[in-house]
Design a protein around this motif. Structure first.
Motif, PDB file in Angstrom:
ATOM      1  N   GLY A 204       0.790  -1.220   0.000  1.00  0.00           N
ATOM      2  CA  GLY A 204       0.000   0.000   0.000  1.00  0.00           C
ATOM      3  C   GLY A 204       0.828   1.279   0.000  1.00  0.00           C
ATOM      4  N   ASP A 205       2.138   1.152   0.264  1.00  0.00           N
ATOM      5  CA  ASP A 205       3.012   2.335   0.304  1.00  0.00           C
ATOM      6  C   ASP A 205       3.571   2.694  -1.070  1.00  0.00           C
ATOM      7  OD1 ASP A 205       2.723   2.479   3.076  1.00  0.00           O
ATOM      8  OD2 ASP A 205       4.362   1.052   3.399  1.00  0.00           O
ATOM      9  N   VAL A 206       3.316   1.862  -2.070  1.00  0.00           N
ATOM     10  CA  VAL A 206       3.937   2.066  -3.381  1.00  0.00           C
ATOM     11  C   VAL A 206       3.562   3.420  -3.981  1.00  0.00           C
ATOM     12  CG1 VAL A 206       4.021   1.234  -5.758  1.00  0.00           C
ATOM     13  CG2 VAL A 206       4.181  -0.396  -3.865  1.00  0.00           C
ATOM     14  N   GLU A 207       2.296   3.800  -3.856  1.00  0.00           N
ATOM     15  CA  GLU A 207       1.848   5.074  -4.436  1.00  0.00           C
ATOM     16  C   GLU A 207       2.584   6.245  -3.798  1.00  0.00           C
ATOM     17  OE1 GLU A 207      -2.316   7.553  -5.203  1.00  0.00           O
ATOM     18  OE2 GLU A 207      -2.368   5.472  -4.521  1.00  0.00           O
ATOM     19  N   LEU A 208       2.752   6.194  -2.469  1.00  0.00           N
ATOM     20  CA  LEU A 208       3.483   7.256  -1.770  1.00  0.00           C
ATOM     21  C   LEU A 208       4.949   7.276  -2.197  1.00  0.00           C
ATOM     22  CD1 LEU A 208       3.704   9.487   0.344  1.00  0.00           C
ATOM     23  CD2 LEU A 208       4.011   7.713   2.084  1.00  0.00           C
ATOM     24  N   LEU A 209       5.549   6.099  -2.343  1.00  0.00           N
ATOM     25  CA  LEU A 209       6.944   6.016  -2.773  1.00  0.00           C
ATOM     26  C   LEU A 209       7.106   6.554  -4.196  1.00  0.00           C
ATOM     27  CD1 LEU A 209       7.818   2.472  -1.375  1.00  0.00           C
ATOM     28  CD2 LEU A 209       8.724   4.652  -0.555  1.00  0.00           C
ATOM     29  N   GLN A 210       6.133   6.266  -5.053  1.00  0.00           N
ATOM     30  CA  GLN A 210       6.180   6.770  -6.426  1.00  0.00           C
ATOM     31  C   GLN A 210       6.123   8.300  -6.430  1.00  0.00           C
ATOM     32  OE1 GLN A 210       6.299   4.231  -8.683  1.00  0.00           O
ATOM     33  NE2 GLN A 210       6.391   5.389 -10.575  1.00  0.00           N
ATOM     34  N   PHE A 211       5.256   8.851  -5.574  1.00  0.00           N
ATOM     35  CA  PHE A 211       5.154  10.310  -5.466  1.00  0.00           C
ATOM     36  C   PHE A 211       6.454  10.904  -4.929  1.00  0.00           C
ATOM     37  CE2 PHE A 211       4.143  14.038  -2.808  1.00  0.00           C
ATOM     38  CZ  PHE A 211       3.664  14.887  -3.794  1.00  0.00           C
ATOM     39  N   THR A 212       7.062  10.222  -3.954  1.00  0.00           N
ATOM     40  CA  THR A 212       8.334  10.695  -3.396  1.00  0.00           C
ATOM     41  C   THR A 212       9.420  10.713  -4.462  1.00  0.00           C
ATOM     42  OG1 THR A 212       7.728   9.740  -1.258  1.00  0.00           O
ATOM     43  CG2 THR A 212      10.034  10.330  -1.568  1.00  0.00           C
ATOM     44  N   MET A 213       9.437   9.672  -5.304  1.00  0.00           N
ATOM     45  CA  MET A 213      10.413   9.633  -6.392  1.00  0.00           C
ATOM     46  C   MET A 213      10.176  10.780  -7.378  1.00  0.00           C
ATOM     47  SD  MET A 213      11.455   6.509  -8.970  1.00  0.00           S
ATOM     48  CE  MET A 213       9.855   6.427  -9.764  1.00  0.00           C
ATOM     49  N   GLN A 214       8.912  11.102  -7.635  1.00  0.00           N
ATOM     50  CA  GLN A 214       8.599  12.207  -8.539  1.00  0.00           C
ATOM     51  C   GLN A 214       9.091  13.536  -7.956  1.00  0.00           C
ATOM     52  OE1 GLN A 214       4.633  12.233 -10.149  1.00  0.00           O
ATOM     53  NE2 GLN A 214       4.666  14.402 -10.531  1.00  0.00           N
ATOM     54  N   CYS A 215       8.889  13.734  -6.645  1.00  0.00           N
ATOM     55  CA  CYS A 215       9.387  14.949  -5.986  1.00  0.00           C
ATOM     56  C   CYS A 215      10.911  15.009  -6.058  1.00  0.00           C
ATOM     57  CB  CYS A 215       8.921  14.987  -4.535  1.00  0.00           C
ATOM     58  SG  CYS A 215       7.138  15.184  -4.333  1.00  0.00           S
ATOM     59  N   LEU A 216      11.548  13.867  -5.864  1.00  0.00           N
ATOM     60  CA  LEU A 216      13.007  13.798  -5.939  1.00  0.00           C
ATOM     61  C   LEU A 216      13.475  14.159  -7.341  1.00  0.00           C
ATOM     62  CD1 LEU A 216      15.680  12.982  -4.523  1.00  0.00           C
ATOM     63  CD2 LEU A 216      15.252  10.638  -5.292  1.00  0.00           C
ATOM     64  N   ALA A 217      12.775  13.666  -8.355  1.00  0.00           N
ATOM     65  CA  ALA A 217      13.138  13.959  -9.744  1.00  0.00           C
ATOM     66  C   ALA A 217      13.037  15.452 -10.029  1.00  0.00           C
ATOM     67  CB  ALA A 217      12.234  13.176 -10.697  1.00  0.00           C
ATOM     68  N   ALA A 257      21.244  10.534 -19.285  1.00  0.00           N
ATOM     69  CA  ALA A 257      21.983  10.954 -18.091  1.00  0.00           C
ATOM     70  C   ALA A 257      21.026  11.345 -16.963  1.00  0.00           C
ATOM     71  CB  ALA A 257      22.903  12.120 -18.436  1.00  0.00           C
ATOM     72  N   ALA A 258      19.951  12.052 -17.326  1.00  0.00           N
ATOM     73  CA  ALA A 258      18.968  12.466 -16.323  1.00  0.00           C
ATOM     74  C   ALA A 258      18.291  11.254 -15.697  1.00  0.00           C
ATOM     75  CB  ALA A 258      17.926  13.387 -16.963  1.00  0.00           C
ATOM     76  N   VAL A 259      17.920  10.280 -16.535  1.00  0.00           N
ATOM     77  CA  VAL A 259      17.271   9.068 -16.038  1.00  0.00           C
ATOM     78  C   VAL A 259      18.216   8.285 -15.122  1.00  0.00           C
ATOM     79  CG1 VAL A 259      16.379   6.814 -16.713  1.00  0.00           C
ATOM     80  CG2 VAL A 259      15.667   8.854 -17.962  1.00  0.00           C
ATOM     81  N   SER A 260      19.458   8.135 -15.534  1.00  0.00           N
ATOM     82  CA  SER A 260      20.438   7.390 -14.742  1.00  0.00           C
ATOM     83  C   SER A 260      20.663   8.055 -13.386  1.00  0.00           C
ATOM     84  CB  SER A 260      21.761   7.283 -15.501  1.00  0.00           C
ATOM     85  OG  SER A 260      21.586   6.559 -16.709  1.00  0.00           O
ATOM     86  N   LYS A 261      20.697   9.385 -13.385  1.00  0.00           N
ATOM     87  CA  LYS A 261      20.886  10.113 -12.125  1.00  0.00           C
ATOM     88  C   LYS A 261      19.706   9.874 -11.193  1.00  0.00           C
ATOM     89  CE  LYS A 261      21.847  14.705 -10.242  1.00  0.00           C
ATOM     90  NZ  LYS A 261      22.152  16.126 -10.560  1.00  0.00           N
ATOM     91  N   LEU A 262      18.505   9.880 -11.745  1.00  0.00           N
ATOM     92  CA  LEU A 262      17.321   9.656 -10.912  1.00  0.00           C
ATOM     93  C   LEU A 262      17.322   8.242 -10.323  1.00  0.00           C
ATOM     94  CD1 LEU A 262      14.599  10.452  -9.774  1.00  0.00           C
ATOM     95  CD2 LEU A 262      13.554   9.787 -11.949  1.00  0.00           C
ATOM     96  N   LEU A 263      17.658   7.244 -11.125  1.00  0.00           N
ATOM     97  CA  LEU A 263      17.693   5.865 -10.616  1.00  0.00           C
ATOM     98  C   LEU A 263      18.715   5.720  -9.504  1.00  0.00           C
ATOM     99  CD1 LEU A 263      17.395   3.667 -13.856  1.00  0.00           C
ATOM    100  CD2 LEU A 263      15.601   4.665 -12.437  1.00  0.00           C
ATOM    101  N   SER A 264      19.864   6.359  -9.691  1.00  0.00           N
ATOM    102  CA  SER A 264      20.929   6.290  -8.686  1.00  0.00           C
ATOM    103  C   SER A 264      20.498   6.948  -7.379  1.00  0.00           C
ATOM    104  CB  SER A 264      22.191   6.967  -9.233  1.00  0.00           C
ATOM    105  OG  SER A 264      23.181   7.052  -8.235  1.00  0.00           O
ATOM    106  N   GLN A 265      19.877   8.132  -7.478  1.00  0.00           N
ATOM    107  CA  GLN A 265      19.476   8.855  -6.269  1.00  0.00           C
ATOM    108  C   GLN A 265      18.271   8.191  -5.593  1.00  0.00           C
ATOM    109  OE1 GLN A 265      21.081  11.399  -4.725  1.00  0.00           O
ATOM    110  NE2 GLN A 265      22.672  10.943  -6.219  1.00  0.00           N
ATOM    111  N   THR A 266      17.409   7.569  -6.374  1.00  0.00           N
ATOM    112  CA  THR A 266      16.288   6.837  -5.780  1.00  0.00           C
ATOM    113  C   THR A 266      16.803   5.700  -4.910  1.00  0.00           C
ATOM    114  OG1 THR A 266      14.818   7.358  -7.636  1.00  0.00           O
ATOM    115  CG2 THR A 266      14.236   5.454  -6.291  1.00  0.00           C
ATOM    116  N   LYS A 267      17.792   5.003  -5.417  1.00  0.00           N
ATOM    117  CA  LYS A 267      18.404   3.905  -4.665  1.00  0.00           C
ATOM    118  C   LYS A 267      19.111   4.432  -3.416  1.00  0.00           C
ATOM    119  CE  LYS A 267      21.286  -0.188  -5.559  1.00  0.00           C
ATOM    120  NZ  LYS A 267      22.104  -0.869  -6.599  1.00  0.00           N
ATOM    121  N   GLU A 268      19.729   5.591  -3.551  1.00  0.00           N
ATOM    122  CA  GLU A 268      20.488   6.177  -2.437  1.00  0.00           C
ATOM    123  C   GLU A 268      19.555   6.715  -1.363  1.00  0.00           C
ATOM    124  OE1 GLU A 268      23.825   7.316  -0.285  1.00  0.00           O
ATOM    125  OE2 GLU A 268      23.776   6.179  -2.169  1.00  0.00           O
TER     126      GLU A 268
END
Length: 535
Positions: A204-217, A257-268
Motif C-alpha cells: 500500500g506504500d507504493v503510491e506514496l513512494l512513487q510520489f516521493t520519487m517524482q518529488c526527488l526527480a 543521463a537524467a534518467v540514470s541520475k534519478l535511478l541512482s538517487q532513488t536507490k540512495e
C-alpha cells in the motif's frame, strides 16, 4: 474613498473641496491641484480613487492630463475620472470617453450634480474592485491547480487524444514552452517490485513512494525543457523538449543521463530500486504517443534484463516462439499438486522455470511463458471445482494481467506461492471430503441450486443443530455457509449467462425469483451487470 480635485480657479477649487459634504458620504479630499502638472506630482503620492478634473487649465489641460494618467504604470487602471468642462464640445467629450471617463459634466454644474457624479463613480469603482477580486481569486485557483492541469495535459498527449494544434494551443495556456518546430523525447520510470523480505514498506506504500520519487526527480532534474509528471498508471513520465538548433544525439544523451541520475538517487535516498524505459530517438510533437509506447515497451523488458536499469527501446526483430517444455515435467507437477506433495511440486516447478523462462529474450516471450504457467494452474484449480480467486487470493491481479509482473524474482515468487496455495487447498480438500455431513451439504447445494438455501433449512433436512452445522462447515470449508452458497450461485449464474441464457432464466436457476434483487447481488459480487456476461 479618496478624491482629488484638479481645478485652476481658486474660488471654484475651494468650493468643490469645502462646500460639498464629502465626509457625510465617506469621501475624503486628499489633494487639490491647479493644473495638470501639479496633479501629476500629487497623484503618485496620494493615490486617489476618484479624480475631479477641469478641462481648460494652464500648463497642462485636463484631456492631456487624462492621457498622461492612463499611460503611467503607477496609476491604477481602476481610478475613476470625472470631467468638468466649460465647453459643450463633442470632440472633447468623445476623447474623454476614449480615456475611460466616468462622467462628463458641463459647467456650471450644481453641487448636487457633482456629488451625485462622484457617488456614481464610487459605486462603479466598488463593482470594478469586486469583479477584480473575483477574477484574482479565479486566477489564483488556476495557478493552484496548474500542476494538476499540466499533468492531465501530458496524460492526454501521450494517449494520442490531441492533434498537433491542440498540443500547441493547450501548452501555451498551461505555460509549457513548446513551439511548432520543437521535437521531443520520452522516458518512463517505475519503482521495481518490493522484495519479499522488505519490512519498511508494504504494498500500500507504493503510491506514496512513487510520489516521493517524482518529488526527488523535480528537485534533482529541474529544467525549463525537461518536464517531470506522471502518466495515467502513476508511473513517472519524463518529456524532454528539444529545440530546433539542438543536436538530436546530444539530447538523447542528456535524457539518458537524467534518467540514470534519478535511478541512482532513488536507490540512495529511498533504499529501493527503480527502472526506466527510454524511447528509441527524438520525434516530432505529433509522435508523442509512439515515443511513449516505445518507452513503456522498453520498461517491460526489465523482466528479461533485471531491475535497477535504464533500458532503451529496441525494435523486436526476432519472431516470438511459443512455450516448449517437456511434457513429463508438467505431468510430474500435476501429480505432485494432486497428492499435495509440496516438495516434489516445487522441484517440478523449478524444472519448468528453467525450460520456459531462461530462454526468453524479450518481455513478450517472458509473459508468454507466464501465461502458459497461469493457464496450467487455472486448469488444476478449476478441475477441483474451486475458483482461481479463492485459491490465489490477492495474486489474482497477476493472473488477470501478466504485465504487472516486472521482474524474474517477482514472477518466481508468484509461481512458488501459487504451488503452495494449491497444495494447501488440496490438503484441506482431503479433510473436507472425509466428512460426510459436509459432503452431503455440498451435494444438496448443487442439486437444489434453483432453490433458496439457508443454513436452517439444510440443518433441518440433515437433522442436525444449525449452530453445530455452521461451525463444522466453517471449519471444513474455510468460509461461512452463506458466503459459500453465494459464491456457488454466482459462479453458476455467470456460467449460465455465458452459455446464452437470459438474465431472468439464470436468476431462476440459481434460486432468485426477484430479478432486480439478483441483478443487485450479481453486480456487487462480480462488479458488472448480468447482461455483460451474456455469451
Amino acid at each position: 474613498m479618496n478624491l482629488m480635485i484638479v481645478e485652476d480657479e481658486p474660488r471654484l477649487r475651494n468650493a468643490l473641496a469645502y462646500n460639498i459634504p464629502w465626509d457625510m458620504h465617506g469621501i475624503e479630499v486628499v489633494g487639490m491641484a491647479s493644473n495638470g502638472v501639479e496633479a501629476l506630482e500629487l497623484v503618485s503620492r496620494k493615490k486617489p480613487d476618484i479624480m475631479l478634473i477641469d478641462v481648460q487649465m494652464p500648463e497642462m489641460d485636463g484631456l492631456t492630463l487624462l492621457g498622461e494618467l492612463r499611460s503611467r504604470r503607477d496609476i491604477s487602471r481602476l481610478t475613476k475620472m470625472i470631467i468638468l468642462s466649460g465647453h459643450d464640445n463633442f470632440e472633447f467629450a468623445q476623447l474623454a470617453l476614449e480615456y475611460g471617463v466616468s462622467k462628463y459634466l458641463l459647467k456650471p454644474a450644481g453641487e448636487e450634480d457633482i456629488l451625485e457624479a462622484v457617488l456614481e463613480a464610487r459605486q462603479q469603482l466598488r463593482e470594478d474592485l469586486e469583479q477584480w477580486q473575483r477574477k484574482a481569486a479565479l486566477e489564483q485557483k488556476w495557478k493552484d491547480n496548474l500542476p494538476h492541469l499540466q499533468n492531465l495535459f501530458f496524460i492526454q498527449w501521450v494517449s494520442g487524444k490531441y492533434t498537433k494544434q491542440d498540443v500547441l494551443s493547450k501548452s501555451k495556456e498551461l505555460y509549457i514552452p513548446l513551439k511548432e518546430e520543437d521535437r521531443i523525447a520520452v522516458a518512463v520510470v517505475d519503482l521495481d517490485p518490493l522484495p519479499e523480505h522488505e519490512t519498511r514498506f508494504q504494498r500500500g506504500d507504493v503510491e506514496l513512494l512513487q510520489f516521493t520519487m517524482q518529488c526527488l526527480a523535480k528537485e534533482l532534474l529541474s529544467h525549463p525543457f525537461l518536464w517531470i509528471t506522471s502518466d495515467s498508471g502513476s508511473m513517472l513520465l519524463m518529456v524532454l523538449i528539444v529545440k530546433e538548433n539542438q543536436d538530436a544525439k546530444e539530447a538523447m544523451l542528456r535524457l539518458n543521463a537524467a534518467v540514470s541520475k534519478l535511478l541512482s538517487q532513488t536507490k540512495e535516498v529511498l533504499k529501493i530500486t527503480a527502472s526506466a524505459g527510454i524511447c528509441a530517438s527524438i520525434g516530432a510533437i505529433e509522435d508523442m504517443s509512439l515515443l511513449y509506447t516505445q518507452a513503456c515497451r522498453a520498461l517491460q523488458d526489465r523482466v528479461v534484463y533485471g531491475h535497477d536499469l535504464a533500458i532503451p527501446y529496441r525494435e523486436q526483430l526476432r519472431h516470438i516462439q511459443g512455450v516448449i517444455v517437456q511434457q513429463n515435467l508438467e505431468k510430474t507437477l500435476e501429480i505432485a499438486l494432486e497428492t499435495a506433495d509440496e516438495t516434489k511440486a516445487l522441484e517440478a516447478l523449478k524444472g519448468l522455470w528453467e525450460e520456459a523462462f531462461s530462454r526468453s529474450e524479450s518481455s513478450d516471450e517472458f509473459h508468454e511463458a507466464v501465461l502458459y504457467m497461469n493457464s496450467f494452474f487455472t486448469r488444476m484449480i478449476q478441475k477441483q471445482g474451486w475458483t482461481v480467486k479463492k485459491v490465489v487470493g490477492e495474486d489474482i491481479d497477476f493472473f488477470q494481467n501478466v504485465k504487472l509482473l516486472s521482474t524474474k524474482m517477482q514472477t518466481w515468487s508468484l509461481l512458488e506461492r501459487t504451488v503452495k496455495h494449491i497444495v494447501s487447498f488440496m490438503s484441506e480438500q482431503r479433510k473436507t471430503t472425509s466428512h460426510q455431513v459436509v459432503k452431503d451439504i455440498l451435494n444438496l447445494l448443487e442439486e437444489e441450486m434453483n432453490q433458496e438455501i439457508t443454513l436452517h433449512t439444510v440443518a433441518d433436512r440433515l437433522y442436525v443443530n444449525s449452530s453445530y452445522l455452521s461451525r463444522l462447515f466453517k471449519q471444513e470449508m474455510g468460509v461461512v455457509f452463506s458466503t459459500y452458497v453465494l459464491e456457488r450461485k454466482m459462479e453458476r449464474a455467470k456460467s449460465l449467462l455465458q452459455e446464452g441464457l437470459k438474465v431472468y432464466d439464470a436468476a431462476r436457476l440459481v434460486g432468485y425469483r426477484d430479478v432486480s434483487y439478483f441483478t443487485k447481488v450479481f453486480r456487487k459480487y462480480w462488479g458488472v451487470n448480468p447482461g455483460e456476461f451474456k455469451g
